[in-house]
Design a protein around this motif. Sequence first.
Motif, PDB file in Angstrom:
ATOM      1  N   ALA A 139      -5.147 -22.167  11.895  1.00 59.61           N
ATOM      2  CA  ALA A 139      -3.823 -22.739  12.164  1.00 59.61           C
ATOM      3  C   ALA A 139      -3.734 -23.060  13.651  1.00 59.61           C
ATOM      4  N   VAL A 140      -3.290 -24.261  13.964  1.00 64.91           N
ATOM      5  CA  VAL A 140      -3.272 -24.742  15.341  1.00 64.91           C
ATOM      6  C   VAL A 140      -1.970 -25.488  15.589  1.00 64.91           C
ATOM      7  N   THR A 141      -1.499 -25.480  16.842  1.00 62.29           N
ATOM      8  CA  THR A 141      -0.324 -26.306  17.155  1.00 62.29           C
ATOM      9  C   THR A 141      -0.699 -27.465  18.067  1.00 62.29           C
ATOM     10  N   GLN A 142      -0.009 -28.565  17.918  1.00 61.88           N
ATOM     11  CA  GLN A 142      -0.070 -29.692  18.865  1.00 61.88           C
ATOM     12  C   GLN A 142       1.360 -30.212  18.931  1.00 61.88           C
ATOM     13  N   PHE A 143       2.063 -29.917  20.016  1.00 61.54           N
ATOM     14  CA  PHE A 143       3.492 -30.218  20.083  1.00 61.54           C
ATOM     15  C   PHE A 143       3.833 -31.464  20.894  1.00 61.54           C
ATOM     16  N   GLU A 144       2.985 -31.813  21.854  1.00 66.08           N
ATOM     17  CA  GLU A 144       3.342 -33.005  22.615  1.00 66.08           C
ATOM     18  C   GLU A 144       3.113 -34.228  21.728  1.00 66.08           C
ATOM     19  N   SER A 145       4.038 -35.194  21.730  1.00 66.06           N
ATOM     20  CA  SER A 145       5.197 -35.173  22.591  1.00 66.06           C
ATOM     21  C   SER A 145       6.440 -34.562  21.913  1.00 66.06           C
ATOM     22  N   VAL A 146       6.661 -34.821  20.636  1.00 67.07           N
ATOM     23  CA  VAL A 146       7.941 -34.405  20.049  1.00 67.07           C
ATOM     24  C   VAL A 146       7.746 -33.667  18.726  1.00 67.07           C
ATOM     25  N   ASP A 147       6.764 -32.762  18.678  1.00 68.79           N
ATOM     26  CA  ASP A 147       6.463 -32.111  17.408  1.00 68.79           C
ATOM     27  C   ASP A 147       6.639 -30.595  17.383  1.00 68.79           C
ATOM     28  N   ALA A 148       7.166 -30.012  18.449  1.00 66.31           N
ATOM     29  CA  ALA A 148       7.492 -28.581  18.396  1.00 66.31           C
ATOM     30  C   ALA A 148       8.528 -28.364  17.301  1.00 66.31           C
ATOM     31  N   ARG A 149       9.399 -29.363  17.123  1.00 63.17           N
ATOM     32  CA  ARG A 149      10.474 -29.295  16.117  1.00 63.17           C
ATOM     33  C   ARG A 149       9.928 -29.207  14.693  1.00 63.17           C
ATOM     34  N   ARG A 150       8.632 -29.497  14.502  1.00 64.54           N
ATOM     35  CA  ARG A 150       8.018 -29.348  13.177  1.00 64.54           C
ATOM     36  C   ARG A 150       7.534 -27.927  12.921  1.00 64.54           C
ATOM     37  N   CYS A 151       7.618 -27.087  13.972  1.00 61.01           N
ATOM     38  CA  CYS A 151       7.182 -25.697  13.822  1.00 61.01           C
ATOM     39  C   CYS A 151       8.370 -24.745  13.850  1.00 61.01           C
ATOM     40  N   PHE A 152       9.331 -25.013  14.711  1.00 63.64           N
ATOM     41  CA  PHE A 152      10.536 -24.181  14.757  1.00 63.64           C
ATOM     42  C   PHE A 152      11.693 -25.008  15.326  1.00 63.64           C
ATOM     43  N   PRO A 153      12.923 -24.746  14.876  1.00 64.79           N
ATOM     44  CA  PRO A 153      14.056 -25.492  15.413  1.00 64.79           C
ATOM     45  C   PRO A 153      14.183 -25.208  16.916  1.00 64.79           C
ATOM     46  N   CYS A 154      14.383 -26.244  17.707  1.00 66.35           N
ATOM     47  CA  CYS A 154      14.428 -26.022  19.157  1.00 66.35           C
ATOM     48  C   CYS A 154      15.039 -27.222  19.863  1.00 66.35           C
ATOM     49  N   TRP A 155      15.405 -27.033  21.108  1.00 69.79           N
ATOM     50  CA  TRP A 155      15.859 -28.134  21.950  1.00 69.79           C
ATOM     51  C   TRP A 155      14.587 -28.792  22.477  1.00 69.79           C
ATOM     52  N   ASP A 156      14.098 -29.773  21.735  1.00 64.15           N
ATOM     53  CA  ASP A 156      12.738 -30.275  21.948  1.00 64.15           C
ATOM     54  C   ASP A 156      12.688 -31.429  22.949  1.00 64.15           C
TER      55      ASP A 156
END
Length: 890
Positions: A139-156
């Motif tokens: 399991a890996v994350t890639q949040f840039e640019s606007v994908d942190a919101r796909r892992c947890f609700p946040c002010w992204d």
Amino acid sequence: MGEEQSIDQFKGQSRLPKFATPRRYDLKLKPDLSTCKFTGTLDITVDVVADTRFLVLNAADLTVDNDSICFRVPESSKELSPSEVVLVEEDEILVLGFDDRLPIGDGVLGISFAGTLNDQMRGFYRSTYEYNGEKKNMAVTQFESVDARRCFPCWDEPAFKANFKISLAVPTELVALSNMPVIEEKVDGPVKTLYFEESPVMSTYLVAMVVGLFDYVEAISPDGVTVRVYCQVGKSNQGKFALDVAVRTLDLYKRYFDVPYVLPKLDMVAIPDFAAGAMENYGLVTYRETALLYDDLHSAASGKQSVVITVAHELAHQWFGNLVTMEWWTHLWLNEGFATWMSYLAADSLFPEWNIWIQFLDDNISGFNLDALSESHPIEVDINHASEVDEIFDSISYDKGASVIRMLQSYLGASCFQKSLASYIKKYAYSNAKTEDLWAVLEEESGEPVKMIMNTWTKQKGYPVVYVTVKDNALEFVQSHFLADGSVGDGQWIVPITLCCNSYDNQKKILLKTKSDKLDIGEVIGSPNGNTTLMGKITNIKDGRNWIKFNVDQTGFYRVSYDAGLAAALISAINENQLSAMDRYGLLDDSFALCMACKQTLSSLLLLLNAYRKELEYTVLSHIITVSGKVVYVAADAIPELLGDIKQFFIDLLKFSAEKLGWESRDGESHLDAMLRGELLTALAKFGHDKTLKEAARRFDAFLNDRTTSLLPPDTRQAAYVAVMQGVTMWDKSGYDSLLRIYRETDQSEERERVLRSLGSCPDPDIVLEALNFMLSPEVRNQDVVYGLRTSWGGREIAWAWLKDNWEYISKTWSGSLLSGFISAIVTPFCSEEKAKEVEEFFATRVKPSIARTLKQSLEKVRINSNWVQGIMNDSSLEEVLKGLLPAKQ
Ligand code: BES
Ligand code: ZN
């Protein structure tokens, strides 16, 4: 005003409302690697700063448990539950409406949610690897640019910086990493929960997690930072080079910025499925395998260099991006332009023998190329919707960004520039900055009108070509907005002009603020032979006895076009080896661009190229190879009857250095020779040079029998593969089959990439089709397909038909720059208006926001090619010139 607000008012907005700010996230995640699902809980400390009954934050592709949502106000010990919870899909926002206004001050927002580990290489996703012959998930994350919101609700959004306290519950046998070190571990049967230390304030796009099986190598930096490189089990040796580069680079940046790396550890991880090249997550940098792993025996010199550039780039972000973050995506170039520029600064310091600043010119040339399109965009670009952000990770933000930084550094001086950057980093540490904030610091330090100059480069698209002529007693120069289709744009710039005459000791600087300016010839030439009269000096220039080079060492982001006399003098200067390698590079590239825009003839470009017969510098030769490849490509459309002669001319031009270098590396040879050899032989193979093809075949056979043979070291393998593919047909597919065998048998990503890059170079369309179908097979990872999409001239029609046939599947499976990559690779080789129309028609009903810009740019390139083809067909002196340049036929 709270009462009047309704949920609708938050829809269709480009940014989140600012009435509540997150201060701290307490995030607990539990990924299940066998079902590819995850669950999570969040407690976000929120500071309500304005009167509101709403909280609006980002969320996408998540199932939020509405009943779990509550807002606890510590002061009054109240727990408020929202009466409305709406997930607005198209805006990727979660709106929580409460019955009453929220009290001003801190509260804690609790939410439970669940999601899927997707296969899209963004958000929280699944990557796969083999362990003991078994396929496994990580399991890996890639949040840039606007994908942190796909892992947890946040002010992204980058300006909502907060502290992150993360914990991960994972199977006990796995490694789990996040931005900060583990402070506590609790084991409960087969599951362990790792608690990571709380992070300093940071943006959501830099949060990261990785869970899987890894080995690592470790070093401690002089400052006590623990640096580790994590690789697939059994491959940790291949991480040692990057580890060493990282430790040295951290130290270098600390001295450059006069600010240390602020986190206690830095992990760098190779991920088998990765959309970009690397990602600078704070303290947990993730990479494609080829960008991090280096193996002395099996990697090419070019691979070594890309490890250095990539590591240095991502580490530069730890300051430029992570510590000081852009205020909004409009200022993305501050991140990417600077990291790109700094990676060369670091590489030059670590490996001075690589002449990396000359390579900088070629590596960033796509900034020049893209910015010559009317469909380009300014460096500072308006972003109105999250879906527009991905597309600006392009050559304008990276290459033009890095190039205008180099221009400014050279104008202000290296030491003033460094001092200003150090104060900028200190001033905005743990905070956000805009482009003008940087200008203000530079202006204060230098006393120069930085903002006024730089606004002309970052707020409007394009760049100038400066026309230089000798008129009367003066050297006249006029700027004009350069466009690759030969038309003239309406931009105007403040151009830091530099020039030198006859020697690098005789330099002048002028800030061109208007459309045109002039300099007295006497002033330019100075007094190397002081008693020459002014008339004599002018005659000398007109006769080509004095050379004048503008844009010394190509530090400026502009092109130069010289009048005939000045151009002739420069050709003599190349022949007499009086120009620097950067200037030889620049003259060639300017001339090539002007030729493509039909502002110069192909004949004149060939005459210039002819002056490079004795060229030895890697980057200049590498560019000659690029230019020759493109000329051969369009010549096949424009002047098929002269194609053979053109190829022969280029073979003659490249043979000098190819023969010098041969096929095998020599003990102690330079890094640049190793890179050059591969590129030269690949080009000769593509041009059908008989001797190269035969030699390649012999060495390829030896390699098939023994993968460790010294007859085909990694640096020349690509050339051999391309050579082999030149002879493959449907009747004799043995070369193709052998390449697939190499692909299947190797465990090295770099080797697989080499094979993929070669398959499409076959002239036979049926084979190209087979190669393209192979790209869509499960044997090729989605991240790697882009390597296999460039085809031979003969394969481009079939590639286009293939793209149309498979578009539905392709556009469902890939996204972001990987999807745009299909379009640019397959569309831009075309050279006619009819084709442009055909492509336009096909996409009329299929275009979507994330590919719109690339599609327009690709179509413009096709039309530019078409224009160029016409120009070449009209070049009446070409046949004669070519005849003069080729050795007389027997
Ligand atoms: N921040 C980017 C990664 C990225 C790219 C995220 C596109 C989202 C969209 C990273 O710092 C980067 O620029 N990586 C480069 C490598 C570098 C050596 C130019 C890349 O991935 O190509
Ligand atoms: Zn970057």
